[in-house]
Motif scaffolding. Structure first.
Motif, PDB file in Angstrom:
ATOM      1  N   SER A  39      93.826 -32.470  75.514  1.00 29.25           N
ATOM      2  CA  SER A  39      92.858 -31.238  75.916  1.00 29.25           C
ATOM      3  C   SER A  39      92.809 -30.187  74.682  1.00 29.25           C
ATOM      4  N   GLY A  71      89.660 -33.495  79.823  1.00 31.33           N
ATOM      5  CA  GLY A  71      88.056 -33.613  80.117  1.00 31.33           C
ATOM      6  C   GLY A  71      87.855 -32.390  81.048  1.00 31.33           C
ATOM      7  N   THR A  72      87.026 -32.613  82.124  1.00 38.83           N
ATOM      8  CA  THR A  72      86.715 -31.813  83.165  1.00 38.83           C
ATOM      9  C   THR A  72      87.196 -32.321  84.490  1.00 38.83           C
ATOM     10  N   ASP A  77      88.421 -37.349  81.740  1.00 37.50           N
ATOM     11  CA  ASP A  77      88.560 -38.585  80.339  1.00 37.50           C
ATOM     12  C   ASP A  77      89.678 -38.782  80.235  1.00 37.50           C
ATOM     13  N   GLY A 103      88.111 -30.515  75.777  1.00 34.56           N
ATOM     14  CA  GLY A 103      88.092 -30.499  77.276  1.00 34.56           C
ATOM     15  C   GLY A 103      89.224 -29.901  77.797  1.00 34.56           C
TER      16      GLY A 103
END
Length: 406
Positions: A39, A71-72, A77, A103
């Motif tokens: 991230s 990711g989210t 991800d 992210g």
């Protein structure tokens, strides 16, 4: 047709044997996946370097893999960047450093994917240990599932793999709240105690420690003691002592201070009958043996003992005089206390200029600055006019001498 049956059976047997041999040959003893939080964060390079160093520290026979996450919560991800294989520590390091952080941290998603990697038949799992080393940074998990939900999900995926996975969690530069979230996830995997680091050097050391399989961890190595560690009163007495049989004298040593595994300063205590005397003494390690370098109650010349050693002893020594500028008259400059020739020449020239300009005071030719006091140095049996010149630094009484009439 019947004659083909024995041949077919033989082929099956051969293939089975070959398959068994290949399984034994290709199955690593240890398999480790590095699971990296990719991230967005400013300190990702610290993590990448630590992962690369940890991989390089491991056996080339270990199967290593690299997976990232970030990711989210709606679109977590994660990707396996390096599939398990032996002899690919450099590949792990290169792939980690090539990651572009983005992210938010989605740790749970990464953990689940890493567990599922072990569910595949190939690449083969480790015959002795299977490990996932997790590096979380800048946060733990942004998606906020409860501890019970996390525990249930992880247990389901772990049971599905049919293999015991040994988890290691490392949190890098996490806040106290982030550390709690990470610990909850770690506890759900039944991992060992979570490790937390605050700087790059600590992260490298920790990653190396948690990555090596337990069965391969080096046993505690007892290194041979250094010469300083071996210095005792008995060792020094063997090097130099007043023989006990002479008039009942006894020698002891106290306040032993060893530096650089080569130099020792101690206080020698000699006890003649009814009287105790003490004196400083210096030993030097030569040819593997401690030998007396100097002893006495007066000052010591610095000799070849490094100045940092004298400083560590909190003890002044007298350096050898250094002629900074040679001459046949009073312009000769000698550094008596290791002030350095540029400083010695500068104060000497300033003193000479002051004397020539009539700025000195009295018959002693006194001249004082904020740092130095210069004057004629009185010597026995000499008239004042014949006394030599010198400057003494006020802070430490270091001396610069002028002329050659000492």
């Amino acid at each position: 047709m019947k004659r083909w049956l024995p041949l077919g059976a033989a082929v099956v047997v051969v293939l089975t044997l070959v398959g068994g041999v290949l399984f034994l040959v290709l199955t690593p003893a240890h398999r480790t996946t590095f699971l990296v939080d990719s991230s967005e964060s400013a300190d990702f390079r610290d993590v990448a370097d630590a992962v690369g160093t940890a991989a390089a520290n491991m056996s080339p026979d270990d199967a290593l893999a690299l997976r990232r996450f970030g990711g989210t919560c709606d679109a977590p991800d994660t990707a396996e960047l390096v599939t398990p294989g032996t002899g690919q520590a450099a590949k792990i390091g290169d792939a980690a450093r090539a990651i572009t952080p983005n992210g938010k941290p989605t740790l749970l998603n990464g953990v689940i994917a890493a567990i599922d990697d072990f569910a595949r038949t190939y690449p083969f799992r480790g015959s002795e240990t299977n490990r996932i080393v997790v590096v979380a940074r800048g946060g733990a998990d942004a998606c906020g599932k409860s501890a019970d939900e996390v525990r249930t999900i992880i247990r389901e995926h772990s049971d599905r793999t049919g293999v015991k996975i040994d988890f290691r969690f490392v949190g890098h530069r996490l806040s106290s709240e982030q550390a709690k979230v990470l610990k909850a996830i770690a506890d759900a995997t039944e991992a060992r105690a979570t490790r937390f680091t605050d700087d790059a050097a600590e992260l490298v050391t920790t990653m190396k420690e948690v990555s090596v399989p337990t069965s391969l961890m080096a046993q505690e190595v007892v290194l041979p003691k250094s010469p300083c560690e071996l210095v005792t009163q008995e060792v020094l007495m063997a090097a130099y002592s007043v023989p006990r049989e002479i008039n009942g004298y006894k020698t002891f040593y106290d306040d032993i201070n060893c530096q650089q595994d080569r130099y020792v300063r101690a206080v020698g205590l000699v006890e003649p009958p009814g009287v105790a005397q003490s004196f400083p003494i210096i030993f030097e390690l030569k040819d593997g043996k401690w030998q007396m370098w100097n002893a006495g109650t007066g000052g010591f010349s610095c000799g070849e003992i490094p100045r940092e050693v004298w400083k560590a002893w909190n003890w002044r020594c007298t350096p050898e005089p250094v002629v900074c500028r040679d001459a046949d008259d009073y312009t000769k400059v000698t550094d008596m206390n290791d002030v350095g020739c540029p400083v010695a020449i500068d104060i000497a020239d300033r003193y000479i200029a002051a004397a020539q300009a009539g700025e000195t005071q009295g018959t002693g030719t006194f001249w004082i600055t904020d740092e130095w006091t210069c004057s004629k140095y009185p010597m026995p049996d000499r008239p004042n006019v014949a006394n030599p010149l010198q400057c003494e630094r006020n802070a430490d009484r270091a001396v610069v001498r002028l002329g050659d009439n000492w």
